[in-house]
Write an enzyme that holds these catalytic residues in place. Structure first.
Site, mmCIF file in Angstrom:
data_model
loop_
_atom_site.group_PDB
_atom_site.id
_atom_site.type_symbol
_atom_site.label_atom_id
_atom_site.label_comp_id
_atom_site.label_asym_id
_atom_site.label_seq_id
_atom_site.Cartn_x
_atom_site.Cartn_y
_atom_site.Cartn_z
ATOM 1 N N TYR A 20 0.850 -1.202 0.000
ATOM 2 C CA TYR A 20 0.000 0.000 0.000
ATOM 3 C C TYR A 20 0.875 1.237 0.000
ATOM 4 C CZ TYR A 20 -4.021 -2.929 1.282
ATOM 5 O OH TYR A 20 -5.009 -3.868 1.305
ATOM 6 N N ASP A 26 -9.962 -10.748 7.239
ATOM 7 C CA ASP A 26 -11.221 -11.217 6.636
ATOM 8 C C ASP A 26 -11.502 -12.652 7.089
ATOM 9 O OD1 ASP A 26 -11.464 -8.819 5.252
ATOM 10 O OD2 ASP A 26 -12.111 -9.788 3.395
ATOM 11 N N LYS A 64 6.233 -13.535 5.448
ATOM 12 C CA LYS A 64 6.617 -14.487 4.403
ATOM 13 C C LYS A 64 8.135 -14.436 4.311
ATOM 14 C CE LYS A 64 5.403 -17.577 1.384
ATOM 15 N NZ LYS A 64 4.706 -18.834 1.751
ATOM 16 N N ASP A 82 -4.684 -7.555 5.924
ATOM 17 C CA ASP A 82 -5.918 -7.336 5.171
ATOM 18 C C ASP A 82 -6.607 -8.679 4.945
ATOM 19 O OD1 ASP A 82 -7.812 -5.985 3.533
ATOM 20 O OD2 ASP A 82 -6.703 -6.621 1.750
ATOM 21 N N ASP A 110 0.993 -18.392 4.994
ATOM 22 C CA ASP A 110 0.132 -19.494 4.519
ATOM 23 C C ASP A 110 -0.180 -20.451 5.682
ATOM 24 O OD1 ASP A 110 2.853 -20.056 4.540
ATOM 25 O OD2 ASP A 110 2.793 -21.398 2.814
HETATM 26 C C1 IPM Z 1 -9.902 -2.973 4.372
HETATM 27 C C2 IPM Z 1 -10.237 -2.822 2.912
HETATM 28 C C3 IPM Z 1 -9.312 -1.783 2.301
HETATM 29 C C4 IPM Z 1 -7.885 -2.278 2.444
HETATM 30 C C5 IPM Z 1 -9.623 -1.431 0.835
HETATM 31 C C6 IPM Z 1 -11.036 -0.904 0.683
HETATM 32 C C7 IPM Z 1 -8.626 -0.460 0.256
HETATM 33 O O1 IPM Z 1 -10.149 -4.055 2.276
HETATM 34 O O2 IPM Z 1 -10.009 -1.973 5.114
HETATM 35 O O3 IPM Z 1 -9.553 -4.084 4.774
HETATM 36 O O4 IPM Z 1 -7.391 -3.064 1.624
HETATM 37 O O5 IPM Z 1 -7.245 -1.895 3.413
HETATM 38 MG MG MG Z 2 -9.832 -5.694 3.592
#
Ligand code: IPM
Ligand code: MG
Length: 357
Positions: free
Chosen positions: A123, A255, A195, A251, A227
């Protein structure tokens, strides 16, 4: 001292869930000063800028910022909230709550926190043509001592010592202070995820710095490659406490951890820096249900609760936490995403009622 909280609803269901959260906060804080800086489409229309300088200053001056969700006009807002406010650590807790099913068969109590480096790594995206890259840096070799291909595209992944140290410092701090509730583990454990087997020079360094700091802090710690960490998170997430990792891994892993305890719809987050912090739900703007008054405000409420923690108001944070669990356990006033038929407003009222119990 009256807290000043900047509220940025963003887009889609963002404004609805942020206003619901403001009501809850007003109830627990009593005295609070909400400021609502212009942003997004209205700001773009009026000032040609999705987040004008005056709005940025309101965010900098506030004790904390709560953000709703972004769709298309609020990307500059996200950019400012992360890079502009230098919120270097993205905190994403995951713990079981009543009624939120886990997809795991052998589920045990999960209560973990992902501390994601928030400003570096891949990023905010630095990409280009390999032809240009190899022209400027012809001597770069890969780990097998081969040349870089001359055609294609590349991305730059950045690791700095400052960036690594500050996120590891935040992870250590959170590991020490965290109030573990659902889990069997009561002592702090920090899991470093990298990694480093492939990215030896950068992630190897991240791991080295993290180990040195964890050692110095007298913490219990471990390391897994990303992984392997992903696999372990699905196999036995209850063995984790605090996970610290580079940006993109955080990120992705966050999730997974959100899904393990009931889904993205209920996941809160907080991005904290040295001077500033902002809090938002992990879910998106849900344009399909925006404006209908049925959005679930709980992820944003739980993000606001993280804000109270951040501001040192742990008692108030715990009150909200318990009220949310009560509301879920009772199950009679829930929004459609949780299988109920209540409106955002009804859920907010029911939550506020429970805050006084
Ligand atoms: C998050 C989202 C963001 C990220 C996107 C929307 C840029 O996926 O906050 O996890 O990748 O950080
Ligand atoms: Mg995200």
């Amino acid at each position: 001292m009256t807290l000043q909280i900047a509220l940025l609803g963003g887009e889609g269901i963002g404004p609805e869930v942020v206003e619901a959260t403001a009501e809850v906060l007003e109830h627990v804080l009593g005295d609070v000063d909400f400021v609502r800086p212009i942003h997004g489409k209205p700001a773009l229309d009026a000032h040609g800028d999705a987040l004008p300088e005056a709005s940025k200053q309101v965010c900098r001056d506030a004790d904390a910022v709560i953000f709703g969700a972004t769709q298309k006009h609020c990307h500059p807002v996200l950019r400012f909230l992360r890079w502009g406010l230098v919120t270097h650590a993205n905190l994403r807790p995951a713990r079981n709550r009543p009624r939120l099913d886990s997809p795991l068969k052998n589920d045990q109590a999960v209560d973990l926190l992902v501390v994601r480096e928030n400003l570096e790594g891949e990023y905010p995206g630095r990409e280009g043509e390999l032809s240009e890259f190899t022209r400027r840096w012809p001597e770069l070799r890969d780990n097998f001592d081969r040349e870089v291909p001359r055609e294609g595209r590349f991305t730059v992944r950045v690791t700095t010592e400052e960036g690594t140290r500050r996120v590891v410092a935040t992870a250590i701090d959170k590991a020490k202070k965290r109030r573990r509730r659902a889990t069997a583990r009561q002592t702090p454990l920090v899991t470093v995820v990298t990694k480093a087997n492939v990215l030896r020079y950068t992630d190897g360094w991240f791991r080295e710095i993290a180990f040195e700091m964890l050692e110095e802090a007298g913490m219990e710690y471990e390391h897994f490659f990303v992984d392997d960490a992903a696999r372990r998170l699905v196999e036995h997430p209850w063995t984790f406490d605090v996970i610290v990792c580079p940006n993109l891994f955080g990120d992705i892993l966050s999730d997974i951890t959100a899904e393990l305890v009931g889904g993205m719809g209920m996941a809160p987050s907080g991005c904290v820096g040295v001077e500033n912090a902002y809090f938002e739900s992990v879910h998106g703007s849900a344009p399909d249900i925006a404006g209908q008054g049925v959005a679930n405000p709980l992820a944003t409420v739980l993000s606001a609760r993280m804000m109270l923690d951040h501001l040192g108001l742990e008692d108030l944070s715990d009150r909200i936490d318990h009220a949310v669990d009560d509301l879920l356990a009772d199950g009679s006033v829930l929004t459609p995403d949780l299988g109920g038929s209540a409106s955002t407003d009804q859920v907010t009222r029911a939550l506020i009622d429970r805050l006084d119990d």
